[in-house]
Design a protein around this motif. Sequence first.
Motif, PDB file in Angstrom:
ATOM      1  N   GLY A 126       4.005  -5.165  -1.992  1.00 29.39           N
ATOM      2  CA  GLY A 126       2.445  -4.695  -2.114  1.00 29.39           C
ATOM      3  C   GLY A 126       2.869  -4.800  -0.097  1.00 29.39           C
ATOM      4  N   TYR A 181      -5.919 -10.893   1.308  1.00 26.22           N
ATOM      5  CA  TYR A 181      -6.831  -9.929   0.581  1.00 26.22           C
ATOM      6  C   TYR A 181      -7.836 -10.464   1.101  1.00 26.22           C
ATOM      7  N   GLN A 217      -4.956  -2.580  -5.486  1.00 28.60           N
ATOM      8  CA  GLN A 217      -4.166  -2.631  -6.086  1.00 28.60           C
ATOM      9  C   GLN A 217      -3.593  -0.502  -6.141  1.00 28.60           C
ATOM     10  N   MET A 242      -0.537  -5.141  -8.618  1.00 26.59           N
ATOM     11  CA  MET A 242      -1.871  -6.126  -8.961  1.00 26.59           C
ATOM     12  C   MET A 242      -2.372  -7.055  -8.280  1.00 26.59           C
ATOM     13  N   VAL A 243      -4.217  -7.161  -8.099  1.00 22.74           N
ATOM     14  CA  VAL A 243      -4.176  -7.894  -6.850  1.00 22.74           C
ATOM     15  C   VAL A 243      -3.888  -9.599  -7.676  1.00 22.74           C
TER      16      VAL A 243
END
Length: 337
Positions: free
Chosen positions: A6, A74, A295, A301-302
């Motif tokens: 990611g 995040y 996401q 996915m977080v």
Amino acid sequence: MQRIDGYIDLCEILDIPYKNYLDTPEGYALLYDLLRSKEDVNITKYHPGSLLSFSFAWNHQTFYFKFNSNISSYNELIMEEVLQDLGFVHPAYDLAALGNIKGVVSANYRVVGATYVSGYDVLKDAFFDEAKKLVMCFSKTSFNKHKLLDPFNNLEDIRYALEHRYQNREDKEEIVRHLMQKFVDMFLFSCITSQSDYQFDNWSIIEYEDGTVDLECCCDNDRFMISDPQILFLSLFVSRSQNALSRYGIVCNATLGENLLRFHKISPREDIAKLKDMLFVLESERLKDYFARIQNKTGVMVPASVQVENYEKFFIQKRFLKLVLEKSEILQRKKPN
């Protein structure tokens, strides 16, 4: 552009070997030397193992990367989604990494030709005499003289500073009215999300070549909900009069709750209504949507740990704000006519 788990791979973009630089002091020092060797990289913050910020050029644009070992990468992405739902202008962030040094990256959003006036300069110009007295009081100590302007980083003094700065403009009233609404929005956002990092170093006035004036967009919002809202102190507050001043004018900024009570007491109904309307961003379903949007951006996915932590923080924040607003409304009803 390659992503790994990611995160945009800056090692590929900057042509740096992919390594786990964070594992050893030697690895971190090696990364620092590699970055310094790049012509298009400018390191702005560096502390071995914990902090790293730098700008770099890529695809004819300037980008900024930042890493803080104490803050989740995040956080900026979550606050970006909150600002998006509130309709506030904001920079776009994305996950980026150098090996296992994981942070965020954003493109340069500043307008070429515009003048950016720091909050420090805005307040210093208006409160020079008062600040000078404080400097004289502490000139023989180790006191941080730059911080002597902290007491003036409040909505009432900022209004005065803006009136002082634009006193010779025919459209002074319009400029001040527009900017103060932006500052009120910033204050409300800081209350909703418990932002404790809106010192005068972190806001600027934009003066465009055509004469228009605006407040720079909210950025560096990753320090949200970092402590219990009951004991959180705000760096952007309502007024000096709410604080206990020493004879030198040094303040201990009021807590989030005290600021909200003061704001409710002196503000027009539309600003109070706006504050209540902003609470929707703290709902669990809304946070779930933020995670889905992140996401979609990053392709992964977080992490569950990030989700659990933020569900809890958002719930505590929403509960606290509702209690304070209920208390404030009761106090307002008890006021004599």
